[in-house]
Design a protein around this motif. Structure first.
Motif, PDB file in Angstrom:
ATOM      1  N   THR A 129      -4.170  -7.179  -9.719  1.00 22.80           N
ATOM      2  CA  THR A 129      -3.182  -6.178 -10.175  1.00 22.80           C
ATOM      3  C   THR A 129      -3.810  -4.787 -10.246  1.00 22.80           C
ATOM      4  O   THR A 129      -4.949  -4.635 -10.697  1.00 22.80           O
ATOM      5  CB  THR A 129      -2.624  -6.576 -11.553  1.00 22.80           C
ATOM      6  N   ALA A 130      -3.057  -3.816  -9.793  1.00 25.25           N
ATOM      7  CA  ALA A 130      -3.485  -2.420  -9.929  1.00 25.25           C
ATOM      8  C   ALA A 130      -2.562  -1.750 -10.933  1.00 25.25           C
ATOM      9  O   ALA A 130      -1.332  -1.857 -10.811  1.00 25.25           O
ATOM     10  CB  ALA A 130      -3.396  -1.716  -8.583  1.00 25.25           C
ATOM     11  N   ARG A 131      -3.171  -1.105 -11.912  1.00 20.07           N
ATOM     12  CA  ARG A 131      -2.362  -0.336 -12.858  1.00 20.07           C
ATOM     13  C   ARG A 131      -2.315   1.099 -12.346  1.00 20.07           C
ATOM     14  O   ARG A 131      -3.354   1.735 -12.174  1.00 20.07           O
ATOM     15  CB  ARG A 131      -3.011  -0.374 -14.245  1.00 20.07           C
ATOM     16  N   VAL A 132      -1.126   1.578 -12.064  1.00 24.75           N
ATOM     17  CA  VAL A 132      -0.981   2.907 -11.456  1.00 24.75           C
ATOM     18  C   VAL A 132      -0.313   3.827 -12.468  1.00 24.75           C
ATOM     19  O   VAL A 132       0.826   3.576 -12.878  1.00 24.75           O
ATOM     20  CB  VAL A 132      -0.094   2.831 -10.185  1.00 24.75           C
ATOM     21  N   ARG A 133      -1.039   4.856 -12.895  1.00 20.30           N
ATOM     22  CA  ARG A 133      -0.411   5.866 -13.781  1.00 20.30           C
ATOM     23  C   ARG A 133      -0.028   7.048 -12.902  1.00 20.30           C
ATOM     24  O   ARG A 133      -0.909   7.663 -12.278  1.00 20.30           O
ATOM     25  CB  ARG A 133      -1.405   6.336 -14.834  1.00 20.30           C
ATOM     26  N   GLY A 134       1.244   7.335 -12.836  1.00 19.61           N
ATOM     27  CA  GLY A 134       1.701   8.414 -11.955  1.00 19.61           C
ATOM     28  C   GLY A 134       1.111   9.756 -12.373  1.00 19.61           C
ATOM     29  O   GLY A 134       1.022  10.057 -13.560  1.00 19.61           O
ATOM     30  N   VAL A 135       0.690  10.538 -11.381  1.00 21.74           N
ATOM     31  CA  VAL A 135       0.190  11.892 -11.654  1.00 21.74           C
ATOM     32  C   VAL A 135       1.209  12.892 -11.104  1.00 21.74           C
ATOM     33  O   VAL A 135       2.078  12.536 -10.311  1.00 21.74           O
ATOM     34  CB  VAL A 135      -1.205  12.114 -10.999  1.00 21.74           C
ATOM     35  N   GLN A 136       1.093  14.148 -11.541  1.00 23.00           N
ATOM     36  CA  GLN A 136       2.045  15.180 -11.100  1.00 23.00           C
ATOM     37  C   GLN A 136       1.814  15.535  -9.639  1.00 23.00           C
ATOM     38  O   GLN A 136       2.736  15.846  -8.903  1.00 23.00           O
ATOM     39  CB  GLN A 136       1.863  16.460 -11.942  1.00 23.00           C
ATOM     40  N   SER A 170       2.944   1.919 -13.609  1.00 18.00           N
ATOM     41  CA  SER A 170       3.464   0.692 -12.982  1.00 18.00           C
ATOM     42  C   SER A 170       2.321  -0.258 -12.677  1.00 18.00           C
ATOM     43  O   SER A 170       1.168   0.154 -12.537  1.00 18.00           O
ATOM     44  CB  SER A 170       4.210   1.037 -11.689  1.00 18.00           C
ATOM     45  N   MET A 171       2.675  -1.517 -12.587  1.00 18.26           N
ATOM     46  CA  MET A 171       1.697  -2.551 -12.234  1.00 18.26           C
ATOM     47  C   MET A 171       2.050  -3.058 -10.834  1.00 18.26           C
ATOM     48  O   MET A 171       3.185  -3.506 -10.606  1.00 18.26           O
ATOM     49  CB  MET A 171       1.773  -3.729 -13.211  1.00 18.26           C
ATOM     50  N   VAL A 172       1.094  -2.975  -9.925  1.00 17.93           N
ATOM     51  CA  VAL A 172       1.316  -3.433  -8.555  1.00 17.93           C
ATOM     52  C   VAL A 172       0.455  -4.677  -8.361  1.00 17.93           C
ATOM     53  O   VAL A 172      -0.776  -4.606  -8.429  1.00 17.93           O
ATOM     54  CB  VAL A 172       0.935  -2.331  -7.540  1.00 17.93           C
ATOM     55  N   PHE A 181      -6.538  -4.105  -1.544  1.00 14.24           N
ATOM     56  CA  PHE A 181      -6.437  -2.892  -2.352  1.00 14.24           C
ATOM     57  C   PHE A 181      -7.437  -1.832  -1.885  1.00 14.24           C
ATOM     58  O   PHE A 181      -7.865  -0.999  -2.661  1.00 14.24           O
ATOM     59  CB  PHE A 181      -6.725  -3.217  -3.826  1.00 14.24           C
ATOM     60  N   MET A 182      -7.826  -1.895  -0.607  1.00 19.10           N
ATOM     61  CA  MET A 182      -8.866  -0.959  -0.158  1.00 19.10           C
ATOM     62  C   MET A 182      -8.398   0.495  -0.135  1.00 19.10           C
ATOM     63  O   MET A 182      -9.213   1.394  -0.110  1.00 19.10           O
ATOM     64  CB  MET A 182      -9.383  -1.336   1.229  1.00 19.10           C
ATOM     65  N   HIS A 183      -7.081   0.675  -0.146  1.00 21.05           N
ATOM     66  CA  HIS A 183      -6.548   2.048  -0.160  1.00 21.05           C
ATOM     67  C   HIS A 183      -6.723   2.702  -1.529  1.00 21.05           C
ATOM     68  O   HIS A 183      -6.651   3.909  -1.644  1.00 21.05           O
ATOM     69  CB  HIS A 183      -5.071   2.040   0.224  1.00 21.05           C
ATOM     70  N   ALA A 199       0.834  -1.210   0.000  1.00 21.71           N
ATOM     71  CA  ALA A 199       0.000   0.000   0.000  1.00 21.71           C
ATOM     72  C   ALA A 199       0.872   1.264   0.000  1.00 21.71           C
ATOM     73  O   ALA A 199       0.615   2.212  -0.757  1.00 21.71           O
ATOM     74  CB  ALA A 199      -0.918  -0.014   1.214  1.00 21.71           C
ATOM     75  N   GLN A 200       1.923   1.260   0.831  1.00 24.05           N
ATOM     76  CA  GLN A 200       2.788   2.447   0.907  1.00 24.05           C
ATOM     77  C   GLN A 200       3.511   2.646  -0.428  1.00 24.05           C
ATOM     78  O   GLN A 200       3.687   3.777  -0.888  1.00 24.05           O
ATOM     79  CB  GLN A 200       3.837   2.286   2.028  1.00 24.05           C
ATOM     80  N   TYR A 201       3.930   1.529  -1.050  1.00 23.18           N
ATOM     81  CA  TYR A 201       4.627   1.611  -2.344  1.00 23.18           C
ATOM     82  C   TYR A 201       3.673   2.168  -3.408  1.00 23.18           C
ATOM     83  O   TYR A 201       4.087   2.909  -4.304  1.00 23.18           O
ATOM     84  CB  TYR A 201       5.138   0.221  -2.734  1.00 23.18           C
ATOM     85  N   MET A 202       2.396   1.827  -3.265  1.00 22.54           N
ATOM     86  CA  MET A 202       1.442   2.336  -4.253  1.00 22.54           C
ATOM     87  C   MET A 202       1.304   3.861  -4.144  1.00 22.54           C
ATOM     88  O   MET A 202       1.157   4.558  -5.156  1.00 22.54           O
ATOM     89  CB  MET A 202       0.081   1.659  -4.095  1.00 22.54           C
TER      90      MET A 202
END
Ligand code: EPU
Length: 421
Positions: free
Chosen positions: A351-358, A321-323, A332-334, A308-311
């Motif tokens: 798997t959660a696909r995370v697209r980094g935002v600014q 990134s894929m978590v 994945f409740m966070h 969760a913290q890494y996400m």
């Protein structure tokens, strides 16, 4: 109930000293049931899970005494009750770890089934199968596991899957069993090795610690010891990621870097500067971190307790990134709370696909479990504006003086009474 209020956007800088490991001391407190003698633990953190375990031990008739800050004395000279009630097990699943030692010493234990919990179903079938292999009769009655045995017998048992508290329960049980027990496909988390080390100091005989095959020669009696609890690797990693997500420079002291290898490798790959000392780690950056996939796995893999913290870190990283969570279902409740802060995350199965935002923006968020709460605190530290993290009791289960430690690193963070439940 309390809430944590954070004004984000301040890079964390400085040093933080890591407290004793929650998941080590919880097992060690249960191991105190294996002897009539006094056990003394130093370096005990102030956590609600420890309070719950104390309540449980008191209920079993054990004498407890915090005779100095961070020091706990436990003496199970007599055990007057052998029940771990639903009210305690439901708030803390680790209570199930009294099953092995109670059964081994008293020949009986009634432990409430933990039931569903926030991070998945979390059954205890492996604990029960192992104890049955050691000769226990197990019945399920009224939501309770009722375990009985004249004397547990050594056995050769192979776990179907890696389980941390399952291994700990069986190691404790086997330590007072008659004969030799071989546990195969055993989890190898450092907290298990710590437990085995302490039992050996108590007069036990455990071989193969840190490997997947552990051999335990049962003893008739174990004696008390004085022990300093190992540092909490999950707390250490959480502060390193707090520094990284705020683009700061944090040094964690009093940790065991070897226990953090998988995380440090990921942080290095994400472009952070990682310096490892003998008992400290420093992670620094002044730019945006790079996106980097991760998949959780039992130790020595990337810990599910860091996912969760890494996400939160990846939510602000450069790229996608894929978590992937492989240890627990439903951890994945966070995600929905991070999304409310402006994160771009989509979950598909494990798997959660995370697209980094600014940028993330401060919001009211609800903590749902311990590590999810830590993730929201990290996101709040990095976000623009104010974040209020509600249901702080989750954090208080596992982080010792969190606000004080973060404030000492420069965070604008405070605890307030909460009107929202
Ligand atoms: N599992 C089974 N059957 C069993 C036991 C486990 O199917 O009999 C499954 C679980 O459902 C899960 C997986 O095996 O999918 C691993 O569970 P494990 O038993 O290893 O977890 P645990 O022992 O209940 C400990 C820590 C957790 C940590 C996990 C994984 C303690 C007190 N708890 O839990 O810590 O996430 O290992 O490393 O040691 C935390 O500190 O926030 C926390 C949740």
């Amino acid at each position: 109930m309390d809430k944590i209020v954070i004004r984000g956007g301040i890079p964390l800088n400085g040093e933080v000293t890591i407290s004793g490991a929650k998941n080590a001391i919880l097992a060690l407190m249960c191991a105190s049931l294996l002897t009539r003698d006094e056990m003394i633990f130093h370096g005990v953190p102030t956590l609600n899970d420890i309070r719950t375990t104390k309540q449980l031990l008191l209920q079993l008739g054990v004498c407890l005494d915090d005779f100095a800050a961070g020091t706990l004395r436990v003496k199970a000279a007599e055990i007057s009750d052998h029940t771990a009630p639903y009210e305690l097990v439901k708030t803390m699943r680790a209570s199930v770890m009294v099953l092995g030692p109670l059964l081994a010493r008293e020949g009986k234990a009634d432990v409430s089934l933990p039931g569903g919990c926030a991070i998945g179903a979390r059954p205890i079938d492996q604990h029960l199968k192992g104890l049955e292999a050691m000769g226990a009769r197990i019945d399920l009655e009224g939501g309770y596991v009722k375990a009985r045995a004249e004397r547990l017998q050594g056995t050769d048992f192979t776990f179907d899957l890696k389980t941390v508290t399952g291994a700990e329960n069986l190691i404790m049980a086997a330590s007072l069993a008659k004969g030799t027990t071989v546990l195969r496909n055993c989890a190898v988390e450092p907290e298990i090795a710590e437990l085995a080390h302490v039992i050996n100091r108590m007069g036990g005989c455990i071989d193969g610690t840190g490997t997947e095959t552990i051999v335990i020669e049962g003893k008739d009696r174990l004696h008390g010891v004085v022990h300093e609890v190992m540092p909490d690797r999950i707390e250490a990693g959480t502060y390193l990621m707090a520094g990284a997500v705020t683009r700061g420079d944090v040094r964690v002291r009093h940790c065991r870097p070897a226990h953090l290898s998988a995380l440090l490798e990921k942080l290095d790959d994400a472009g952070l500067r990682v310096d490892v000392g003998e008992d400290e780690v420093r992670v620094a950056t002044n730019g945006r971190v790079k996106s980097n996939d991760v998949e959780t796995a039992p130790y020595p893999g990337f810990a599910t307790d860091f996912q969760a913290q890494y996400m939160a870190l990846m939510a602000l990283a450069d790229g996608q990134s894929m978590v992937t969570e492989t240890v627990f279902e439903n951890r994945f409740m966070h995600v929905s709370e991070l999304v409310r802060m402006g994160a771009d995350i989509r979950v598909s199965g494990r798997t959660a696909r995370v697209r980094g935002v600014q940028q993330l923006s401060g919001a009211h968020v609800q903590a749902t479990d311990l590590r999810a709460s830590a993730c929201l605190v990290l996101a709040g530290l990095a976000a623009q504006g104010t974040t209020e993290v509600h249901r702080v009791y989750h954090l208080d289960r596992g982080y010792d003086r969190l606000e004080d430690k973060l404030a000492a690193l420069g965070a604008d963070i405070r605890r307030e009474k909460d009107d929202i439940l």
